[in-house]
Design a protein around this motif. Structure first.
Motif, PDB file in Angstrom:
ATOM      1  N   SER A  42       0.841  -1.219   0.000  1.00 27.69           N
ATOM      2  CA  SER A  42       0.000   0.000   0.000  1.00 27.69           C
ATOM      3  C   SER A  42       0.866   1.255   0.000  1.00 27.69           C
ATOM      4  O   SER A  42       0.434   2.323  -0.405  1.00 27.69           O
ATOM      5  N   ASN A  43       2.096   1.126   0.458  1.00 29.56           N
ATOM      6  CA  ASN A  43       2.955   2.319   0.468  1.00 29.56           C
ATOM      7  C   ASN A  43       4.383   1.954   0.070  1.00 29.56           C
ATOM      8  O   ASN A  43       5.358   2.544   0.543  1.00 29.56           O
ATOM      9  N   ALA A  44       4.493   0.907  -0.782  1.00 23.67           N
ATOM     10  CA  ALA A  44       5.837   0.480  -1.207  1.00 23.67           C
ATOM     11  C   ALA A  44       5.692  -0.177  -2.578  1.00 23.67           C
ATOM     12  O   ALA A  44       4.610  -0.611  -2.977  1.00 23.67           O
ATOM     13  N   PHE A  45       6.800  -0.264  -3.288  1.00 21.85           N
ATOM     14  CA  PHE A  45       6.796  -0.878  -4.627  1.00 21.85           C
ATOM     15  C   PHE A  45       7.498  -2.234  -4.565  1.00 21.85           C
ATOM     16  O   PHE A  45       8.521  -2.378  -3.879  1.00 21.85           O
ATOM     17  N   GLU A  46       6.969  -3.217  -5.308  1.00 20.82           N
ATOM     18  CA  GLU A  46       7.487  -4.586  -5.225  1.00 20.82           C
ATOM     19  C   GLU A  46       8.943  -4.681  -5.702  1.00 20.82           C
ATOM     20  O   GLU A  46       9.698  -5.522  -5.246  1.00 20.82           O
ATOM     21  N   ASP A  47       9.371  -3.742  -6.560  1.00 21.93           N
ATOM     22  CA  ASP A  47      10.755  -3.892  -7.074  1.00 21.93           C
ATOM     23  C   ASP A  47      11.783  -3.619  -5.981  1.00 21.93           C
ATOM     24  O   ASP A  47      12.965  -3.935  -6.141  1.00 21.93           O
ATOM     25  N   VAL A  48      11.305  -3.081  -4.856  1.00 18.30           N
ATOM     26  CA  VAL A  48      12.231  -2.886  -3.720  1.00 18.30           C
ATOM     27  C   VAL A  48      12.796  -4.236  -3.283  1.00 18.30           C
ATOM     28  O   VAL A  48      13.964  -4.347  -2.898  1.00 18.30           O
ATOM     29  N   LEU A  49      11.976  -5.300  -3.401  1.00 22.31           N
ATOM     30  CA  LEU A  49      12.440  -6.643  -3.006  1.00 22.31           C
ATOM     31  C   LEU A  49      13.665  -7.045  -3.825  1.00 22.31           C
ATOM     32  O   LEU A  49      14.654  -7.544  -3.288  1.00 22.31           O
TER      33      LEU A  49
END
Ligand code: WQD
Length: 390
Positions: A42-49
């Protein structure tokens, strides 16, 4: 189980792709923990993983050590049935009917954190930050997972912050406290009356109180509440910069929006505070230092080193900087002017809030290593790496 070698331990991190969560997930992997991230994006993007994964692989390759496991479960931590299915995968054979898990600890970041929004929509905050945590801890307990690191906040010090009182953890424990104020008058502080100025801060205070009661009810629990002051900066790689989905309210992400031309100017909320330059003073702590504070809190909890099975710690530098000093520091590092103007105070703000960090330094043997300038430099790296620096 909790004394299994670290590389055999799994740590569950809710909100693990958020600003602080992602930096803590990276530091956990560097410290050889296996990490399970729950994040509803909700407040982050999956590519951060992927970025966390790449940074951790690079670290372990450079050190010739084995990369632990990292997995993402992209759902809301409050989805209890999905959570239970996940926890079943890590269940160990119970001993004498006591449930056991390969998950050696939980770090709980998932929460809403915008002060102004909490004033407009308190039920949203009490539902996610408080009710959600109660159900979450209940489920963890059912699986024998009872080492819990809670993401708390300096906001619980409320107006105590500007009373000139040292913001010591003892001042907010759940019992009456006598203290001497900055005029030398002795006073008594009733439990919980720290003058919290907003619902967000009250959700953190209520959660701490609930967790203190839980720890008192069951010695199997070891719970640490980490009171963050103002996290800033990003990993020196520039790959984990603060990039919230939602419009930022915190100072540095707003400054970044001004630096990248997305905002015309910075509004400085209040230039008439009782501080040296009139702008508000905060304890800006580099997010990597903050993340590392979680690693030492987790290992202290699992190694039985804490004085009590519910323990609070301030995570700050112990030094204050004003809003204007931050803007000037960023201008100096980036060599870019940052347009700003004086504006009215923001509802819910206090004039100054700086940590006393004696307990963290003595009991966790932790202290900050990075400076405000480091934080500004790392943000500039992030802007360069992201192609955002014009
Ligand atoms: C810092 C100072 C603002 C934006 C909040 C939460 C706290 C914690 C950290 C979660 C204040 C001023 C800001 C802007 C400004 N979050 N400011 N112009 O309010 O100290 O703390 O975030 O735990 O719980 O309360 O942080 O970064 O919002 O503000 O002048 O556009 O910068 O008025 O004095 P704050 P912040």
């Amino acid at each position: 189980l909790q004394r299994l070698p670290v590389e055999s331990q799994y740590i569950l991190v809710t909100g693990g792709l958020g600003f602080i969560g992602s930096h803590t997930t990276l530091e956990l992997l560097k410290a050889n923990y296996n990490v399970i991230v729950i994040d509803n994006l909700s407040n982050a993007f999956e590519d951060v993983l992927n970025r966390i994964n790449s940074l951790a692989i690079e670290f372990h390759e450079k050190n010739g050590t084995t990369m632990p496991s990292l997995c993402l479960h992209a759902h809301d931590y409050r989805d209890t049935s999905t959570l239970r299915t996940l926890l079943e995968d890590y269940r160990l054979p119970s001993r004498w009917g006591v449930p056991k898990s390969r998950i050696a600890g939980v770090i709980h970041f998932a929460a809403y954190k915008a002060v102004e929004e909490s004033i407009r929509n308190p039920l949203k905050y009490y539902s996610n930050n408080v009710s959600g945590m109660v159900d979450f801890a209940t489920t963890l307990g059912d699986f024998g997972i009872k080492t819990f690191i809670f993401s708390s906040s300096a906001t619980i010090y409320g107006t105590l912050a500007t009373s000139g009182l040292p913001l010591k953890e003892e001042l907010c424990v759940h019992k009456e406290e006598a203290y001497t104020d900055h005029t030398g008058v002795s006073r008594t502080l009733q439990p919980g009356c720290t003058g919290i100025t907003n619902p967000y801060g009250r959700t953190k205070w209520i959660c701490e109180t609930i967790l203190a009661d839980l720890a008192a009810s069951d010695p199997e629990w070891t719970i640490v509440a980490l009171r963050y002051f103002n996290p800033v900066g990003c990993d020196s790689s520039g790959l984990l910069g603060e990039d919230p989905r939602q419009a930022p309210t915190n100072l540095l992400p707003v400054v970044v929006k001004v630096m990248t031309g997305q905002y015309e100017e910075l509004q400085m909320f209040g230039t008439d505070w009782n501080t040296e330059d009139g702008t508000a003073v905060r304890d800006f702590i580099h997010v990597t230092d903050l993340a590392r504070g979680h690693i030492v809190a987790l290992s202290s909890a699992n190694d039985g080193k804490l004085k009590e099975n519910f323990r609070t710690f301030n995570l700050g530098t112990g030094c204050g900087h004003s809003v204007l000093e931050v803007v000037n520091a960023m201008e100096a590092v980036s060599s870019k002017p940052i347009p700003r103007r004086a504006a009215e105070r923001r509802e819910g703000d206090v004039g100054a809030c700086v940590a006393v960090v004696d307990r963290s330094q003595q009991e966790l043997e932790w202290k900050t290593e990075k400076s405000l300038k480091d934080a500004c430099q790392d943000i500039c790296n992030f802007l360069d790496v992201s192609g955002l620096s014009s």
